[in-house]
Motif scaffolding. Sequence first.
Motif, short mmCIF file in Angstrom:
data_model
loop_
_atom_site.label_atom_id
_atom_site.label_comp_id
_atom_site.label_asym_id
_atom_site.label_seq_id
_atom_site.Cartn_x
_atom_site.Cartn_y
_atom_site.Cartn_z
N ILE B 154 0.82 -1.20 0.00
CA ILE B 154 0.00 0.00 0.00
C ILE B 154 0.86 1.26 0.00
N PHE B 155 1.77 1.34 0.94
CA PHE B 155 2.45 2.61 1.13
C PHE B 155 3.69 2.82 0.28
N ALA B 156 4.12 1.76 -0.38
CA ALA B 156 5.25 1.95 -1.29
C ALA B 156 4.79 1.85 -2.73
N LEU B 157 4.11 0.76 -3.06
CA LEU B 157 3.74 0.55 -4.44
C LEU B 157 2.56 1.41 -4.85
N ARG B 158 1.43 1.25 -4.16
CA ARG B 158 0.24 2.01 -4.56
C ARG B 158 0.48 3.50 -4.41
N GLN B 161 2.41 4.50 -7.43
CA GLN B 161 1.61 4.49 -8.65
C GLN B 161 0.55 5.58 -8.64
N GLY B 162 0.01 5.85 -7.44
CA GLY B 162 -1.03 6.86 -7.34
C GLY B 162 -0.45 8.23 -7.06
N ASP B 163 0.87 8.29 -6.98
CA ASP B 163 1.56 9.56 -6.74
C ASP B 163 1.05 10.27 -5.49
N ILE B 166 2.80 11.38 0.46
CA ILE B 166 3.89 10.71 1.18
C ILE B 166 4.06 9.31 0.62
N GLN B 167 5.23 9.04 0.10
CA GLN B 167 5.52 7.70 -0.39
C GLN B 167 6.69 7.15 0.39
N PHE B 168 6.60 5.89 0.73
CA PHE B 168 7.69 5.29 1.50
C PHE B 168 8.53 4.39 0.61
N PRO B 169 9.81 4.25 0.92
CA PRO B 169 10.64 3.30 0.18
C PRO B 169 10.28 1.88 0.59
N ILE C 252 8.60 -4.64 -6.39
CA ILE C 252 8.09 -3.30 -6.09
C ILE C 252 9.17 -2.27 -6.35
N GLU C 253 10.40 -2.57 -6.02
CA GLU C 253 11.47 -1.62 -6.29
C GLU C 253 11.61 -1.38 -7.78
#
Lengths: 352, 330, 578
Positions: B154-158, B161-163, B166-169, C252-253
């Motif tokens: 959720i917090f990295a990929l989506r 993708q959803g820009d 806050i995006q996490f590595p 994912i990376e």
Amino acid sequence: MSGLTCLTVWLLLLLLAMARRDRIADILAAPTLPPGDMIALGSLAFFLLANWAWPLFDLTAGRSRRARESGISQWSLAMRQFRRNRMAIAGLIVMILLYAITLLTPLIAPFDPSVQGDIVATRYLAPSAENPMGTDRFGRDILSRTLYGARISLSIGFIAMAIGVGLGTLIGAVAGYFGGIIDSALMRFTDMMLAFPRLILLIVIIALFEPSIFLVVVVLGLTGWMGIARIVRSEVLSLREREFVQAARALGMSDLRIIVRHVVPNTLAPVIVFATLLIGNTILVEAGLSFLGLGVQPPTPSWGNMISEGRDALLTAWWVATFPGLAIVFTVVAFNLLGDGLRDALDPRLRT
Amino acid sequence: MLSFLGRRLLGAIPLVLGILTLIFFIMHLAPGDPTTRYSDPSISPEVIEQMRVNLGLDQPLPIQYFRWMTSFLRGDFGYSFGQMRPIAEILPEVLWNTLQLTLVSLVIIFGLGMLIGIYQAVRQYSAGDNVLTFVALFFYSMPAFWFALMLILIFALRASQGDWVIQFPASQMTSLDYDLMSIGEKIRDRIMHLILPATALGVGSAAGVARYMRGSMLEVIRQDYIRTARAKGLSEGRVVFHHALRNALLPIITLMGLTLPYLFGGSVLVETIFAWPGMGRLIVDAVFQRDYPLVMAASFVITVMVILGNLLADALYAVADPRIRVRQDG
Amino acid sequence: MRTTLIAIASVPVLALALPGCGGDRPERSRPPDTVTIIELADISKPMPLISETSLDSEVSSIMYRPLLASRWEDGELHYLTADEDERSLARGYEFTGPDRASLRYRMRSDARWSDGTPVTSHDAVWTMETRGDPRAASPRQAYNRQIRAFEVEDDSTFVIHFTRPYPEMLFHSAGQVAPRHLYADHDPSQLRSHPAVNSPGGGSLVVSGPYMVGEWLRGQRLVLVPNPEYHPQPTIPRIVFLPIPEETTRMIELQTGNADVMDLPFDKIDLIRTGSPEVRFETRRRRFYDYIAYNPRTHPAFEDASVRRALGLAIDVPAILAALQLGPWAEPAGGPYAPIFRLLYDPAEQAPLPFDPDEAARLLDATGWIPGPDGIRVRDGQPLRFTLSTNAGNQRRSDASQIIQQQWRRVGIDARLQTLETNTFFDRLNSREFEASMAGWGVGLSADMSDMWTGDRPFNLTSFSDPEVDRLFDLALGQPTEEEAAMYWREAAGRIVAAQPYTWLFYFDQVVGVNDRIRNTRIDTLGSYQNIHEWWIVGGAGDPDRADPTTADPDLLSDAGGSAGFAGQTNGGNGQDP
């Protein structure tokens, strides 16, 4: 259980039997009866009968039972307290449901969990009417696998817990009752087992032999008794000086008899609480082991190895890992609610 | 009290040695050894045998044990068979990696847990209490690795993708261009990389702490002296946070002591998912590779931490509760 | 107390409010000077004599120059001298001696180690001598089996005297060269604990290739930077290897744009194709295969070649390939040589078994295995039931074994699946304590497979023994060139296949996902990073259209000047077609 509840359950089971009548016919017609199917049929018959017969029994024995239940004995107090706790009741119901499911799975599961059809056509199908939880990489129905996985995971949880409780009670009771050298020795041993890195032991033992359900259960049981031992021991220590024990000794009862018949039953309350929580914890540990590749091996489904199998497909077929995960969550929640409720009911200090 | 602690510590020494001995022999019981992974047709058996000799594995087991024990007692952890480096170099690196993660998760566990527990106790049976109970139970019953995967998803990929704002590595401890960052950016980078794994590790246990905290607070709040404080006219805040909390913290404090082994031991599954080079992965990989010295050294650390943790919990309990102190000295 | 709690709770919130958040987020762009490669695991020993994993070998080949660089073309390995490939240390070579059993190398004189020392013949000889030193326990020790002696003629010339001419003289000698001056004083048995190998950063690991180790944070990343002593300087100033064990995290990376190069699992290719159009696919062709080995010593059924053949006929390999989504990247395997080996593969003799369950049933009936009441075949009271073991952690094999179990069931064969922890699995394999095992080999670039099919060699898992095959092996190993030996290898392979000691399942490629901004890659059977020093980045390092060729950050390049700017810029063509 009230009569109305029984009636409802009886009707639901009838509906189930109606809906799966061809499956039942198949089972009865087959030349050899696998034990799973036998148990399923037997349990269905038993539940039907019990739910029909219980109200009869209940009504006739009514007055004396109600008299019993309105007493102020420890157990009736506890039961009343428990009944007031709606969350705990919910937990109890879920637990009963789960174990009923494990017995009835061959009848409930829409598909055979191990059959692979035309893999290419049925692989990784999203949840639909046909497959409510979708299919996995081999086209196997996830719902059916989750149901069968419930059997495995719940059995592992229960048996490992039983081993742990049995062993822990034994050690704790002996240590607490006899005291002295025996107590120190056993407690040192318990401390050692507690300090031992459990994961290393699990990995090495499972590597020594091959990963199998039996091994997982035994190892989990043999490494999970320490908490119970401590609890039982402290309870026994405080009980030991009580008058009824001294009276029993004065009467000349053997130590064994005192322990088994008088001391241990009074330690049951915290043990039961711990045991329910232990089942939940064991299910989580088994899932973790499967994630490392050491738990139940495919093709036998367990919730843990289903998550593990689905972890690489999370991006393309999220349902393979998500539903078993949710199953674990809800099961462990149920056990925890039950355990909490039991603790609230049985612990006099929390009662206002 | 000091003598009590001293006695316990002294008693712990044979315990640790006993455990390590057990681990030593159990590890050697497992089939295979560090050279098994060199199974390859192009590697001749003489080479494998030579590797064994280089590692001292051709000696009889009691001799290997004796050698290991003597160097261990001298404080020399030896060389890792897998990495062929002094373990004294390996452990501090990995321990530091682990501590960064577990300490942050500890903040979540106790900070969040206590806050939720206190709220639930003060507002018992309210809608908030019930909702929180269920939510806490939900997270408490979740396998941490499953939660970790969901978090990344959720917090990295989506998020990417959803820009999202806050995006996490998704993995690692720091970003690629970490060395080029300013101090402020470096701190932020590390924190961003810590949040998801720490959450995965911490939230479940936070729920557990919340349950404890709630029960403990409830017990304290019902006491007479709290009623007295309220009757005296003290504000609710002071009553709760100054008087009640102090006494309710007792079991929580002991809990803190017991988290010591987790602090140093990490969690193999979450570390694997986040590619975090921590102690959990180190130990498990060492066991799988039969890296005997590393397993022994890591087990030593964990075992010591378990014992110290118990000791700390007992000591803190004694410090916090004067009744116990008196009973012990008396 | 309350304030303390509030303070603790607000730390994470404040942290996120730190510089960079809220208003303008920097646009997600890939760094123009760095190539990021994601791998499953970290490197271990980046030194040719002791490299352990395949990643070690690949990274070593970037950092150490070989005597003769190799290229895979037309199904064969070709060796290139310094004129043909800049990396080669040898300007030329010639076979000499009365029976051409000696090999003379003439090395170039302008090659230098990263610390400035010249690369000489002494380095080459020392490398090969140490390789054969039992104390070093080098995995490649067997390469020295036919080497009799070394003779150094001068700083650039040396001769290797072999015991006899044989096909692999070049293969066993033209490899990477390690620096003698760094390691010669060290005890060979302690090479693996040499400080340069374990702390290679900042120039302490002396290398000769285009790149050297800039920084190695174990378990986190390996950063390679250009070697100032290598000319022409490589185009890309920074190469980063990231080890990530969990597959979902790797994917994912890749999808969030943090990786340029990554091995792709087959069932994710469609996902990447649709979701990340900026990624192109390169293929490393057919070097790996999965197989099932039968141990006749533990189960009587496996003693009979017809039974083994029947077991193979009952497996529908194309269906497995389809089920596992291996698609165009795999093909059924028939024998020990992959079709990519032009000289060794014989389509007639080494064809894969067809899927023929009826024939399988016929063979089983003929050998006395008759179906019992529950469907499982029985002979002399013993059911055709055995354990098929594989190692944990390999999803492809686990999946294949589950499918095969079902396929065998339909023909009346009851296989019990057993997954063993990896170390245990190989231990049992080596000590022959298994009934049937599914494992895999990487096809070696050397044709010599005598270790697997002769007498009691350690890798003769199935106790295969055929004197005719032994004779053919001896003949092959006695030939002077590979072409002449190939005839015998082929014939031996044919005989082995006829006996079906294994069921060869399938050969598969390795698909590599490459971000399209990386150009001029040559990714093939030999490796992914063969010409990494010639890669360039669109809009970044090495791009011929960029105005200023030296925009690379000077901090990223290693110290000790000598960088000659951008010489040696190759054409800007793409890599191979996906």
